[in-house]
Design a protein around this motif. Sequence first.
Motif, mmCIF file in Angstrom:
data_model
loop_
_atom_site.group_PDB
_atom_site.id
_atom_site.type_symbol
_atom_site.label_atom_id
_atom_site.label_comp_id
_atom_site.label_asym_id
_atom_site.label_seq_id
_atom_site.Cartn_x
_atom_site.Cartn_y
_atom_site.Cartn_z
ATOM 1 N N ILE A 95 0.842 -1.203 0.000
ATOM 2 C CA ILE A 95 0.000 0.000 0.000
ATOM 3 C C ILE A 95 0.876 1.252 0.000
ATOM 4 N N ILE A 96 1.908 1.235 0.835
ATOM 5 C CA ILE A 96 2.776 2.413 0.911
ATOM 6 C C ILE A 96 3.439 2.651 -0.457
ATOM 7 N N ILE A 97 3.979 1.508 -0.991
ATOM 8 C CA ILE A 97 4.662 1.629 -2.284
ATOM 9 C C ILE A 97 3.680 2.105 -3.341
ATOM 10 N N ASP A 98 2.479 1.498 -3.323
ATOM 11 C CA ASP A 98 1.460 1.821 -4.301
ATOM 12 C C ASP A 98 1.032 3.278 -4.241
ATOM 13 N N SER A 99 0.909 3.747 -2.994
ATOM 14 C CA SER A 99 0.454 5.141 -2.820
ATOM 15 C C SER A 99 1.476 6.106 -3.458
ATOM 16 N N ALA A 100 2.757 5.799 -3.293
ATOM 17 C CA ALA A 100 3.808 6.645 -3.870
ATOM 18 C C ALA A 100 3.747 6.559 -5.399
ATOM 19 N N LYS A 101 3.501 5.278 -5.818
ATOM 20 C CA LYS A 101 3.476 5.044 -7.260
ATOM 21 C C LYS A 101 2.289 5.760 -7.903
ATOM 22 N N VAL A 102 1.146 5.705 -7.257
ATOM 23 C CA VAL A 102 -0.089 6.334 -7.748
ATOM 24 C C VAL A 102 0.119 7.864 -7.914
ATOM 25 N N SER A 103 0.737 8.435 -6.911
ATOM 26 C CA SER A 103 0.958 9.876 -6.904
ATOM 27 C C SER A 103 1.820 10.308 -8.110
ATOM 28 N N SER A 104 2.911 9.568 -8.327
ATOM 29 C CA SER A 104 3.806 9.974 -9.426
ATOM 30 C C SER A 104 3.156 9.655 -10.771
ATOM 31 N N GLU A 105 2.391 8.602 -10.797
ATOM 32 C CA GLU A 105 1.722 8.216 -12.032
ATOM 33 C C GLU A 105 0.700 9.277 -12.444
ATOM 34 N N LEU A 106 0.026 9.852 -11.467
ATOM 35 C CA LEU A 106 -0.966 10.918 -11.709
ATOM 36 C C LEU A 106 -0.294 12.132 -12.358
ATOM 37 N N GLU A 107 0.859 12.461 -11.800
ATOM 38 C CA GLU A 107 1.599 13.610 -12.362
ATOM 39 C C GLU A 107 2.043 13.280 -13.775
ATOM 40 N N LYS A 108 2.401 11.992 -13.952
ATOM 41 C CA LYS A 108 2.871 11.576 -15.275
ATOM 42 C C LYS A 108 1.732 11.628 -16.274
ATOM 43 N N ARG A 109 0.561 11.200 -15.843
ATOM 44 C CA ARG A 109 -0.618 11.207 -16.701
ATOM 45 C C ARG A 109 -0.978 12.640 -17.078
ATOM 46 N N LEU A 110 -0.925 13.505 -16.115
ATOM 47 C CA LEU A 110 -1.227 14.923 -16.398
ATOM 48 C C LEU A 110 -0.225 15.488 -17.422
ATOM 49 N N ASP A 111 0.991 15.127 -17.163
ATOM 50 C CA ASP A 111 2.058 15.587 -18.064
ATOM 51 C C ASP A 111 1.825 15.055 -19.464
ATOM 52 N N THR A 112 1.437 13.732 -19.531
ATOM 53 C CA THR A 112 1.166 13.114 -20.824
ATOM 54 C C THR A 112 0.016 13.844 -21.510
ATOM 55 N N ALA A 113 -1.034 14.171 -20.727
ATOM 56 C CA ALA A 113 -2.201 14.879 -21.300
ATOM 57 C C ALA A 113 -1.795 16.278 -21.802
ATOM 58 N N LEU A 114 -0.983 16.911 -21.021
ATOM 59 C CA LEU A 114 -0.515 18.247 -21.432
ATOM 60 C C LEU A 114 0.330 18.134 -22.704
ATOM 61 N N GLU A 115 1.203 17.130 -22.721
ATOM 62 C CA GLU A 115 2.099 16.935 -23.886
ATOM 63 C C GLU A 115 1.281 16.686 -25.149
ATOM 64 N N LEU A 116 0.254 15.772 -24.911
ATOM 65 C CA LEU A 116 -0.638 15.448 -26.021
ATOM 66 C C LEU A 116 -1.331 16.706 -26.520
ATOM 67 N N SER A 117 -1.735 17.550 -25.607
ATOM 68 C CA SER A 117 -2.414 18.809 -25.952
ATOM 69 C C SER A 117 -1.470 19.718 -26.757
ATOM 70 N N THR A 118 -0.230 19.831 -26.336
ATOM 71 C CA THR A 118 0.706 20.691 -27.036
ATOM 72 C C THR A 118 0.991 20.183 -28.408
ATOM 73 N N VAL A 119 0.748 18.888 -28.668
ATOM 74 C CA VAL A 119 0.990 18.328 -29.991
ATOM 75 C C VAL A 119 -0.287 18.473 -30.829
ATOM 76 N N SER A 120 -1.432 18.163 -30.194
ATOM 77 C CA SER A 120 -2.676 18.077 -30.943
ATOM 78 C C SER A 120 -3.336 19.436 -31.147
ATOM 79 N N LEU A 121 -3.200 20.351 -30.307
ATOM 80 C CA LEU A 121 -3.984 21.577 -30.335
ATOM 81 C C LEU A 121 -3.390 22.705 -31.166
ATOM 82 N N PRO A 122 -2.073 22.857 -31.504
ATOM 83 C CA PRO A 122 -1.574 24.057 -32.199
ATOM 84 C C PRO A 122 -2.299 24.304 -33.512
ATOM 85 N N THR A 123 -2.560 23.250 -34.281
ATOM 86 C CA THR A 123 -3.132 23.438 -35.589
ATOM 87 C C THR A 123 -4.540 23.956 -35.510
ATOM 88 N N PRO A 124 -5.432 23.248 -34.720
ATOM 89 C CA PRO A 124 -6.784 23.801 -34.656
ATOM 90 C C PRO A 124 -6.810 25.212 -34.118
#
Lengths: 668, 121
Positions: free
Chosen positions: A34-63
């Motif tokens: 649980i402890i390990i997972d909780s740490a992992k979940v937290s960093s994964e969330l930041e990673k997911r947000l980052d991935t979403a932001l990255e995806l946005s910076t790639v997908s959105l300039p043209t429109p």
Amino acid sequence: MTAPESFTSVSRRLSSAFVGVVTLVLLIFAGLAIIIDSAKVSSELEKRLDTALELSTVSLPTPLWNLDNNVVDDFIAALFLDSAIVYAEVVWGDQLISKKSGENYNYEDSSEFSDPDKFIDQSRDILFEGNKVGTIRLVMSRESVKREFILTIIKITSLTVFIIAAIFLTSLLITRKYIAQPLSKLSESASSIALGNLETPVDKGSNDEIGQLAVHLDQMRRSIKDLFSEVHASKEQIEEYSRTLEQQVDVRTRELAQSVEELEALGEVSQVVGSSLDLGKVLGSIVRHAVLFSEADGGIVFTFDQVRQIFALKTSYGVSQNFEEELRRSRIRKGDNSALGQASTKGEPVQIADLSTLAEYPLACVHQEGYRALLAVPLIHEDELVGGLVVMRKHAGTYPERAVNLLHTFAAQSILAIRNARLFEEIEEKGRQLAQADKHKSEFLANMSHELRTPLNAILGYTELILDEIYGEVPEKIEEVLKRLEKNGRHLLSLINDVLDLSKIEAGRFTLTLGEYSLIELIQTVYTSVDSLAAEKNLSMKMNLPEKLPIGRGDDQRLTQVLLNLVGNAIKFTDQGEVCIEAQVEDDRFLVSVADTGPGISEDDLSTVFREFHQIDGSSTKQKGGTGLGLSIAKKIIEMHGGRIWVTSAIGRGSIFNFSIPMRVENS
Amino acid sequence: MSKSILVVEDQEDNRRILRDLLSSKGYEIIEVTDGLAGVEAAKREKPDLILMDIQLPGIDGYEATRRIKAEPDLAGITIIAVTSYALSGDKQKALEAGCDGYVAKPFSPRQLLAEIEQHLA
């Protein structure tokens, strides 16, 4: 054996212990996960947000560049596929191009997301060929992640619980099968053994420690079984001993009781023998006890008539009058074929166990009376047959040795009784003879006193009359002879009197006749009667008396006799000098003394002068005559008065004979 | 008048001695040989003194003395018992029977005479 109240199965305990350990381990692992997972979940969330932001910076300039807002909206909507994203907006300068909130998050004021614990809020510029065409802002909620995390924990926990339960059950089953059940069986076996069932072998079961235990338990069972059979055998042996012992005690007790009864009977018989001279009574007691103790029906004591040589019935017990009369008519002789006849010949007990087996028996009446077993004991005293003791029983059989021995003893008592009775008869007869002889002696003594002295009195009387010249003048020569005659006559008289007195003393017939007397008169009488004797020997006769003496009580004739004897002796043994009579009172007693100036008495003789027939052995005394009885008679008379007589003397210094008597003698 | 003395005595020698002694002294002597005769003679002769032997045939001296003393007119007669020394208690018995004096055998004639003279004085 019952299970204790707080009984807990071994398998459950083992399972519990095992499960406890496993649970602990699992919990630790789960916790770590649980402890390990909780740490992992937290960093994964930041990673997911980052991935979403990255995806946005790639997908959105043209429109954005093309101002194609629909596409931007679609893209934003597509971002919400990630459940964690709760808010997205695209702006260009101050102009909001697109914006979208999550279903549960309808926030107009985006500042709500400022709490970093709950949300992650990041913005990124969107560049088109190096030109900023807008900015995207994404907010991710940590809540959803948390929920996932909680879900994960629940999953892990459920799994853990499941695993634990599985392990618990499995271990429970395993321990039950391999430990608890065998143990339970062993327990049952042990319990059964404990309850005493040693026959059923203990099933070994598995080939493990429990099996070993079972093997050992079985060994134990066999050992106990062996031990039990040993104990049982010992117990039976002990019980057997005990029974034997009890029987022996019973036998001994009976024997003792019999002995006591016998002793009591013997004691009783002895007492009767010792205390009664009534032969009938004594023999009656003996025959009664003899019958009772030999368990016979009747008994008879016979005495043996030495003259007629037949037995005579003396006493019986338990027999009919008729039978007794029959027996009295019969002649039982020593040596005839009757039990008693045989016993008297042999000198020992004879018994007939069954009369009916005999071809004939001399005493038909015994048979007719129904007696079958006889026991006869002869009464023999110092080789002399004095009688017989016979007991009779109406049923056949030998008398026990005990009865024979006891009858022997009773026979001895009977002999004693018969002997006592005979002795008593003899003593009575002797007594009668003795009394007769004594009477004769007394009569003889009385006659003697009269017969001997009557002629002597006559001789002395005539002599005195002649000397007193009653019959005319007496020539001097004849007078002298007559005086000698008179003197010898008187001497003879005194001898006769002494002998008579002594005979009376010996016969116990010497008695005092008590009366009042005057001692002064008594002494004067004696003085008068001996004065002439003293004068003849030229002795000086003196009296030394007080003027008055109390009146005494005693036998004056006997006291006169004593004093005459003492004074007579003094005159007889004194050739010159004097004889003095003195009297005085000393403590209610008269003290009388007769002193002479005679030859005296040696020390050796002093102790014997008062003995009968004693006269001091010496040529001078032999010439003086006398029986030597006077002093012993005097001593007796004084003693009968409760007085004392003694002598003080020494050779060449004369003698003093003294006596003291109570002034008043009330009985001799 | 001479005094009379009754001698009751069964022994001839004793009677002779007493007769010889007393007659020589002037006494009148009456002699009988048994107790009953003694009582009869006492009644008949009324002597001054009786010498009574105790051992007598028939009734003895004590009984004879009692019978004589029982007669009122004879009670004053002096009776001297003459008895055997050996039988202790005779003196007592004699005095109880009523005798006035007592002489034990063997008596000395001189002593007897002294006793008689004392009573008859």
